[in-house]
Design a protein around this motif. Sequence first.
Motif, PDB file in Angstrom:
ATOM      1  N   LEU A 190       0.839  -1.177   0.000  1.00  0.00           N
ATOM      2  CA  LEU A 190       0.000   0.000   0.000  1.00  0.00           C
ATOM      3  C   LEU A 190       0.879   1.234   0.000  1.00  0.00           C
ATOM      4  CD1 LEU A 190      -2.528  -1.081   2.751  1.00  0.00           C
ATOM      5  CD2 LEU A 190      -2.574  -1.595   0.314  1.00  0.00           C
ATOM      6  N   HIS A 191       0.396   2.289  -0.631  1.00  0.00           N
ATOM      7  CA  HIS A 191       1.256   3.466  -0.734  1.00  0.00           C
ATOM      8  C   HIS A 191       1.157   4.290   0.529  1.00  0.00           C
ATOM      9  CE1 HIS A 191       3.920   6.062  -2.827  1.00  0.00           C
ATOM     10  NE2 HIS A 191       3.223   7.087  -2.382  1.00  0.00           N
ATOM     11  N   ARG A 192       2.233   4.318   1.310  1.00  0.00           N
ATOM     12  CA  ARG A 192       2.221   4.993   2.605  1.00  0.00           C
ATOM     13  C   ARG A 192       3.532   5.730   2.852  1.00  0.00           C
ATOM     14  NH1 ARG A 192      -1.966   3.259   5.728  1.00  0.00           N
ATOM     15  NH2 ARG A 192      -3.121   1.523   4.881  1.00  0.00           N
ATOM     16  N   ARG A 193       4.225   6.157   1.830  1.00  0.00           N
ATOM     17  CA  ARG A 193       5.510   6.807   2.031  1.00  0.00           C
ATOM     18  C   ARG A 193       5.335   8.252   2.444  1.00  0.00           C
ATOM     19  NH1 ARG A 193       8.313   6.024  -3.425  1.00  0.00           N
ATOM     20  NH2 ARG A 193       9.369   7.868  -2.637  1.00  0.00           N
ATOM     21  N   GLY A 194       6.007   8.644   3.520  1.00  0.00           N
ATOM     22  CA  GLY A 194       5.852   9.990   4.040  1.00  0.00           C
ATOM     23  C   GLY A 194       6.411  11.068   3.142  1.00  0.00           C
ATOM     24  N   ASP A 195       7.283  10.711   2.183  1.00  0.00           N
ATOM     25  CA  ASP A 195       7.874  11.738   1.334  1.00  0.00           C
ATOM     26  C   ASP A 195       7.162  11.849  -0.002  1.00  0.00           C
ATOM     27  OD1 ASP A 195       8.572   9.341   0.244  1.00  0.00           O
ATOM     28  OD2 ASP A 195      10.665   9.854  -0.104  1.00  0.00           O
ATOM     29  N   ALA A 196       6.025  11.188  -0.139  1.00  0.00           N
ATOM     30  CA  ALA A 196       5.406  11.110  -1.456  1.00  0.00           C
ATOM     31  C   ALA A 196       4.156  11.943  -1.607  1.00  0.00           C
ATOM     32  CB  ALA A 196       5.085   9.665  -1.778  1.00  0.00           C
TER      33      ALA A 196
ATOM     34  N   LYS B  14       0.116  -3.394   9.895  1.00  0.00           N
ATOM     35  CA  LYS B  14       0.307  -2.420  10.961  1.00  0.00           C
ATOM     36  C   LYS B  14      -0.057  -1.011  10.492  1.00  0.00           C
ATOM     37  CE  LYS B  14       3.921  -0.889  14.225  1.00  0.00           C
ATOM     38  NZ  LYS B  14       3.353  -1.444  15.475  1.00  0.00           N
ATOM     39  N   ALA B  15       0.209  -0.718   9.225  1.00  0.00           N
ATOM     40  CA  ALA B  15      -0.083   0.622   8.703  1.00  0.00           C
ATOM     41  C   ALA B  15      -1.576   0.919   8.712  1.00  0.00           C
ATOM     42  CB  ALA B  15       0.469   0.763   7.290  1.00  0.00           C
ATOM     43  N   MET B  16      -2.411  -0.096   8.570  1.00  0.00           N
ATOM     44  CA  MET B  16      -3.856   0.147   8.617  1.00  0.00           C
ATOM     45  C   MET B  16      -4.287   0.437  10.046  1.00  0.00           C
ATOM     46  SD  MET B  16      -6.857  -1.982   6.682  1.00  0.00           S
ATOM     47  CE  MET B  16      -7.859  -2.808   7.911  1.00  0.00           C
ATOM     48  N   ASP B  17      -3.728  -0.288  11.007  1.00  0.00           N
ATOM     49  CA  ASP B  17      -4.001   0.023  12.410  1.00  0.00           C
ATOM     50  C   ASP B  17      -3.620   1.467  12.726  1.00  0.00           C
ATOM     51  OD1 ASP B  17      -4.798  -2.598  12.780  1.00  0.00           O
ATOM     52  OD2 ASP B  17      -3.023  -3.197  13.919  1.00  0.00           O
ATOM     53  N   ALA B  18      -2.496   1.912  12.136  1.00  0.00           N
ATOM     54  CA  ALA B  18      -1.978   3.246  12.455  1.00  0.00           C
ATOM     55  C   ALA B  18      -2.918   4.355  12.029  1.00  0.00           C
ATOM     56  CB  ALA B  18      -0.614   3.442  11.803  1.00  0.00           C
ATOM     57  N   ALA B  19      -3.846   4.069  11.128  1.00  0.00           N
ATOM     58  CA  ALA B  19      -4.803   5.092  10.705  1.00  0.00           C
ATOM     59  C   ALA B  19      -5.652   5.576  11.872  1.00  0.00           C
ATOM     60  CB  ALA B  19      -5.700   4.542   9.599  1.00  0.00           C
ATOM     61  N   PHE B  20      -5.727   4.779  12.939  1.00  0.00           N
ATOM     62  CA  PHE B  20      -6.558   5.132  14.096  1.00  0.00           C
ATOM     63  C   PHE B  20      -5.711   5.466  15.324  1.00  0.00           C
ATOM     64  CE2 PHE B  20      -8.937   2.312  11.301  1.00  0.00           C
ATOM     65  CZ  PHE B  20     -10.063   3.081  11.062  1.00  0.00           C
ATOM     66  N   ALA B  21      -4.430   5.751  15.109  1.00  0.00           N
ATOM     67  CA  ALA B  21      -3.537   6.053  16.230  1.00  0.00           C
ATOM     68  C   ALA B  21      -3.919   7.349  16.939  1.00  0.00           C
ATOM     69  CB  ALA B  21      -2.098   6.143  15.736  1.00  0.00           C
TER      70      ALA B  21
ATOM     71  N   ASP C 221       8.158  -5.251  16.987  1.00  0.00           N
ATOM     72  CA  ASP C 221       7.312  -4.728  15.917  1.00  0.00           C
ATOM     73  C   ASP C 221       5.966  -4.273  16.455  1.00  0.00           C
ATOM     74  OD1 ASP C 221       8.987  -4.821  13.766  1.00  0.00           O
ATOM     75  OD2 ASP C 221       8.279  -6.751  13.022  1.00  0.00           O
ATOM     76  N   LEU C 222       5.407  -5.034  17.358  1.00  0.00           N
ATOM     77  CA  LEU C 222       4.100  -4.704  17.916  1.00  0.00           C
ATOM     78  C   LEU C 222       4.150  -3.376  18.667  1.00  0.00           C
ATOM     79  CD1 LEU C 222       1.183  -5.828  18.348  1.00  0.00           C
ATOM     80  CD2 LEU C 222       2.005  -6.759  20.504  1.00  0.00           C
ATOM     81  N   ARG C 223       5.241  -3.143  19.391  1.00  0.00           N
ATOM     82  CA  ARG C 223       5.335  -1.954  20.242  1.00  0.00           C
ATOM     83  C   ARG C 223       5.896  -0.737  19.503  1.00  0.00           C
ATOM     84  NH1 ARG C 223       7.679  -6.084  24.720  1.00  0.00           N
ATOM     85  NH2 ARG C 223       5.678  -6.588  25.741  1.00  0.00           N
ATOM     86  N   ARG C 224       6.432  -0.955  18.315  1.00  0.00           N
ATOM     87  CA  ARG C 224       7.039   0.135  17.560  1.00  0.00           C
ATOM     88  C   ARG C 224       5.965   1.096  17.046  1.00  0.00           C
ATOM     89  NH1 ARG C 224       7.472  -0.401  12.370  1.00  0.00           N
ATOM     90  NH2 ARG C 224       7.553  -2.676  12.473  1.00  0.00           N
ATOM     91  N   SER C 225       6.197   2.389  17.224  1.00  0.00           N
ATOM     92  CA  SER C 225       5.222   3.387  16.765  1.00  0.00           C
ATOM     93  C   SER C 225       5.590   4.002  15.423  1.00  0.00           C
ATOM     94  CB  SER C 225       5.078   4.511  17.805  1.00  0.00           C
ATOM     95  OG  SER C 225       6.323   5.141  18.045  1.00  0.00           O
ATOM     96  N   THR C 226       6.872   3.957  15.051  1.00  0.00           N
ATOM     97  CA  THR C 226       7.303   4.482  13.757  1.00  0.00           C
ATOM     98  C   THR C 226       7.076   3.425  12.685  1.00  0.00           C
ATOM     99  OG1 THR C 226       8.991   5.843  14.806  1.00  0.00           O
ATOM    100  CG2 THR C 226       9.245   5.410  12.456  1.00  0.00           C
ATOM    101  N   LEU C 227       6.386   3.800  11.623  1.00  0.00           N
ATOM    102  CA  LEU C 227       6.087   2.838  10.571  1.00  0.00           C
ATOM    103  C   LEU C 227       7.277   2.633   9.644  1.00  0.00           C
ATOM    104  CD1 LEU C 227       2.433   3.748   9.525  1.00  0.00           C
ATOM    105  CD2 LEU C 227       3.214   1.946  11.073  1.00  0.00           C
TER     106      LEU C 227
END
Length: 335
Positions: free
Chosen positions: A7-13, A73-80, A151-157
């Motif tokens: 999935l496209h999730r790059r912060g510089d894009a 994990k990136a989909m979970d992060a949408a609700f962080a 990985d589970l506890r990491r907050s940076t994607l």
Amino acid sequence: TGAGLRLHRRGDALRRAARSTPANRYDRRMCFSAQTVEAWRSFMRRMGVQLSLDEFARLYGIRQSDAGIRIPKAMDAAFAAPADAAERAIKAQIDAFDARQAAAWEQQLFGQRRRLADAERALQTKATKAAAEHRRIAGDKVQWLLGKLADLRRSTLLPRDSRIFPGWYAPLIVSERGQRAALPMRYQCRPAGKPASYDRRYPGTYNARRNNLEGFWRGQFGRTHGLLAVERFFENVQRDGRNVVLEFAPADQQPMLVACLWSRWAGPEGELLSFAAITDEPPPEVAAAGHDRCIIPIKPEHVDAWLNPDPHDLAASHAILDDRQRPYYEHRLAA
């Protein structure tokens, strides 16, 4: 794409566009979800897409009792950083699941560390092949479990947090009552009306071959179309008699809106939303790399027409697939 999509999730894009009109055309300055919730939300707003929170809540609710549901994990992060009560409820489900998963892995870690210590004590007394094997296995499992907990506890994607495989879930963009919506769907389509055993009988239904859209996929083609925004795809190919995974990405590093079909299945087991990516003959550079299929990225100006097909005009849908984006795909061995 049997080896997966990312999935496209790059912060510089944050530079991909869609042509904008009051009809919510795709903004060419944006791409699909960066590694921050803010960027992901910005993409959704610009593209005129609403998260179907009821569907996300339903999926995360089911996962509470079914750990086999695979969500990146990136989909979970949408609700962080939840914006309202509905999103807070979803985040609470994610946190509860993560807490149970962490507890289970910590319990396994305790057992493997004890097994490792026992093996090391045995080796101090007498070096045996069995004790050495126990030490090796336990040591490998300890490292694996430590990695899963980290990985589970990491907050940076990381880039790998956005990769999906067949059977995993991803947010698919569809049209609901004339509005663009993102629904979480499984990347392996189970057509409505088919038995649940279809998944085992037809394990390759994460891809929909272009030459079979009016055959096997006639219940979805021209009726339920979706789009998955990705930045690259992965394929299994044979090299020197062994299987390797290649990573393909557009040379211009721009995200792609991949044409998909989807279905809403209902049965005694409940309801399932699932999709398949449409694939076609590969461009020359993909064929030369050793693979015989390729996803179809559609042009931004065709988004609304693709998401709202006319089942009586399949030629129009085929025309959109023919008038596709045609990036040059570079490839490398996947990490």
